[in-house]
Design a protein around this motif. Sequence first.
Motif, PDB file in Angstrom:
ATOM      1  N   GLY A 587     -27.120 -34.238  27.104  1.00 38.20           N
ATOM      2  CA  GLY A 587     -27.881 -35.203  26.317  1.00 38.20           C
ATOM      3  C   GLY A 587     -27.373 -36.620  26.470  1.00 38.20           C
ATOM      4  O   GLY A 587     -28.083 -37.585  26.132  1.00 38.20           O
ATOM      5  N   LEU A 588     -26.139 -36.770  26.946  1.00 41.21           N
ATOM      6  CA  LEU A 588     -25.578 -38.105  27.188  1.00 41.21           C
ATOM      7  C   LEU A 588     -25.735 -38.528  28.641  1.00 41.21           C
ATOM      8  O   LEU A 588     -25.050 -39.458  29.101  1.00 41.21           O
ATOM      9  N   SER A 589     -26.627 -37.870  29.357  1.00 38.44           N
ATOM     10  CA  SER A 589     -26.775 -38.153  30.797  1.00 38.44           C
ATOM     11  C   SER A 589     -27.252 -39.566  31.087  1.00 38.44           C
ATOM     12  O   SER A 589     -27.065 -40.071  32.195  1.00 38.44           O
ATOM     13  N   LEU A 594     -19.830 -43.061  30.454  1.00 40.23           N
ATOM     14  CA  LEU A 594     -19.021 -42.758  29.284  1.00 40.23           C
ATOM     15  C   LEU A 594     -18.430 -41.354  29.300  1.00 40.23           C
ATOM     16  O   LEU A 594     -17.484 -41.070  28.574  1.00 40.23           O
ATOM     17  N   VAL A 595     -19.008 -40.442  30.076  1.00 44.44           N
ATOM     18  CA  VAL A 595     -18.691 -39.019  29.977  1.00 44.44           C
ATOM     19  C   VAL A 595     -17.759 -38.593  31.104  1.00 44.44           C
ATOM     20  O   VAL A 595     -17.999 -38.904  32.279  1.00 44.44           O
ATOM     21  N   HIS A 785     -30.132 -43.390  23.397  1.00 47.77           N
ATOM     22  CA  HIS A 785     -30.663 -42.711  24.580  1.00 47.77           C
ATOM     23  C   HIS A 785     -30.685 -41.191  24.412  1.00 47.77           C
ATOM     24  O   HIS A 785     -31.379 -40.488  25.134  1.00 47.77           O
ATOM     25  N   TYR A 786     -29.855 -40.696  23.470  1.00 42.49           N
ATOM     26  CA  TYR A 786     -29.796 -39.254  23.213  1.00 42.49           C
ATOM     27  C   TYR A 786     -30.782 -38.960  22.083  1.00 42.49           C
ATOM     28  O   TYR A 786     -30.435 -38.971  20.910  1.00 42.49           O
ATOM     29  N   GLN A 787     -32.020 -38.712  22.436  1.00 42.42           N
ATOM     30  CA  GLN A 787     -33.066 -38.517  21.442  1.00 42.42           C
ATOM     31  C   GLN A 787     -32.786 -37.282  20.583  1.00 42.42           C
ATOM     32  O   GLN A 787     -32.581 -36.191  21.110  1.00 42.42           O
ATOM     33  N   GLY A 788     -32.724 -37.488  19.262  1.00 42.49           N
ATOM     34  CA  GLY A 788     -32.518 -36.361  18.355  1.00 42.49           C
ATOM     35  C   GLY A 788     -31.080 -36.163  17.944  1.00 42.49           C
ATOM     36  O   GLY A 788     -30.748 -35.156  17.310  1.00 42.49           O
TER      37      GLY A 788
END
Length: 878
Positions: A587-589, A594-595, A785-788
């Motif tokens: 979801g953080l793609s 950052l990941v 950007h991470y919807q939801g």
Amino acid sequence: MKRRGRRILLAYLLLLILSHGVRWFQQERSQDPSSEDHRAAQGRPFVFIEEVGGADSPPRDIRLSYQQWGDDDGAPVVLLHGSPGSSNDFARLGPKLAAERTGAYWAVAPDLPGFGDSEHDVADYSILAHARYTLQLMDQLSIQRAHLVGFSMGGGVVLEMQRLAPERVRSLSLVSAIGVQELELLGNYHLNHGLHGLQLGGLWLMREGLPHFGVLDDTFLGVPYARNFFDTDQRPLRGILRAYDGPMLIVHGRGDVLVPMAAAREHHRLVPQSRLVELERNHFFVFSAPEIFTEPLLAFLDQVDRGAAATREEVTPELRRQALEPFDPSVVPSAQGFSLVVLFLLLATATLISEDLTCIATGLMISAGRLGFFPGTLACITGIFVGDLMLYLAGRWLGRPALGRRPLRWLIDEDDVERGSRWFRRRGPLVILLSRFLPGTRLGTYFVAGLLHTRFWRFAGYFLLAVVLWTPALVGLAAWLGDDVHQLLERFGRGAWALAAAALVLLVAVRLAVSAATHQGRRRMLGRWRRWTRWEYWPRWVFYPPVVLYVLYLGLRHRHLTLFTAANPAIPDSGFVGESKSAILQGLSESPELVARWRLLPAATEPEQRKSQARSFLQEYGLSLPVVLKPDVGERGSGVRVIRTEDALDRALGETTEDLLIQEYVGGEEFGVFYLRLPEEPNAKEPSSQMTRGRIFSITDKRLPAVTGDGRRTLENLILDDDRLVPMARHYFKAQRADLDEVLEAGEERRLVDLGTHCRGALFFDAGDLASEELLEVLDRACRHYQGFYFGRFDLRVPTREHLRRGEGIRVLELNGVTSEATHIYDPAGRLTDAYRTLFEQWCLAFEIGRRNVERGHRATGVVQLLRSLVRSAEQHS
């Protein structure tokens, strides 16, 4: 081999079924009044009486067989046998009663239900039930009043008959008879009951689990015998004896090993009008030498019939006063004969459960005079030595894989085995002696002795020497303190629970004393004390109940118990349980910078394929070892490992069958940043920057603990001597188990753990001062950007604290959902009330975010579905 085993098992089951069928047919035939089995053997008469304690409606009639000697116009004497036994116990005595006084006595001896030719399968085998059966027999034989003679267990039956129908008792004769509970076997009803229960269970399993075709249904020491003792309660007998005011004869052998002579003397004290005859015989003179018993019995019966036998009112007031005095425990003799054998085996077996507790209980029994020091200590030594050899042989024959199987995995931790291995390398056989005196070292050490294939006889000698040195000391200490313990028991009660509590207190005292004898032991004690007195180390079942109750309160207030599961619609159950780490990181793609780079290694692939995928991942991103390997579904750092070598990577991938996440290892400082964002109200007319912008709720500085060497102390001692580290010493020992005996050079620093998890040893500090607009902007951008996603904690690493404040160099390791904690509460300076206040606020926000998302059209997980997820997660991690 497996096929042969299945065939043997199938043959056994078929034989067992056939055996039960034959037994059922035999029982049905024996219960048919018209069958030959209902006719008395060798012309023995029988009657039908009503079963006692049965649930049948109407009550079932059962067969009661008996023998008789003499004419029924003589004075009746009812002879009651012991257990196991039958009316044949009186085959020589009965004719003497009838022959020596022709026509004077009519002797009747029943086979009590469960024995002889009477019904064997009855509901109640107790002495109370047997008393009722005997009274029914007297009714059918028109015996209104009789002399009662009770042998062994039959003595309890005649006493119960006196309680039930005193008007039908002309006199009582106790022959080698049981009586007061305090002088029966272990002297305590509950202990005796447990022992008889074990005996009954073993005999019942033999009868029902072996294909014997009825052979074991009529054995001498069978289930009815065991049920007789198990169903019987001797505690009321003291009151019956004290209340009895009629004539009584007590005949007992001084060599009786089943019922001590002290029992007969106590009965004589309680019934002062009784006549006590002591014989130089054993328990069985009733049928082995009835001639020495016949004359005293006939003389007593003659006295009763002539009205010359003494009654309670005729004895001196002093004797009546003595009869009312409480039981004197000092009269209890040491166990001997059969009782000693039973007690010896019981104590030896008990050491396999708890050595120290058994030794202490033995010492208490010695101080009470129930057991001699030598046999008690020998029983403990025997059991402990056998247990030590079993540990040795388990290590030698089963090896290290056995540690993962029950029951060894309940007893021995792999850390104990590693510790034992180190001890052997350093000190050799001397470790056998030392481990006996150092708590927590023996099990692993003895297992290692077998694992390393040390010489059996050599180490058996060390085992025995260690046991011989330790056991008498512990038993003797408990016996020495026993007088004080028994005084307390006199004050607070002498029940089984009081005795157990006293033994446990002594056990704790002994273990504390042994631990306090060494510096390491004292530091370990300090660590255990701080784990319970400092709330940050409390186990979850102690710390979380107030939080759970508050969450339930919020659910009731919002009229939706699981509303919080809508806080993160993008994550199943909002990350409450069983969430996938890889799915959340995906979801953080939109923010790949950052990941920390990662790849999912699915469980469905073959081990070799997973190894290939792992190396492909390293090559694709130009990474080298170390890497982090973690379960895709897990919590609180469970299963997370830092892999530093190729062999360790191959081994980890081959051993694990679940979905795994491989992730680059990121150095630097680790932090936990709790972020939340309130969704807009669905009916808001204009967007509100306050609503759409997030909030940094908490920042935790996760420090990985380290120690610095001084050139003298081992790594183990450096950990124990650090006041901040000692409460979590066991976790550091586990992480560093291969190097605990290493002496670090002066100034050498050693980091103890690699994972920023509090429950696995990381140190947490409040770092709320690092919250900044720059950091919030970075997190806001990633979460939009991470919807939801609206609520959770980022576990991340940065080069320095200042990098985090500036929002630079961030590498996210994990993102956790609704069950994330604001972990700054575990700062040592924090208060428990502040921790609960923070968690309560956190859950209030989770419910509020969930409410808004539900109003925006998202669904919360139902209670049943959430419970299913919890059960599924528990099964996966069990």
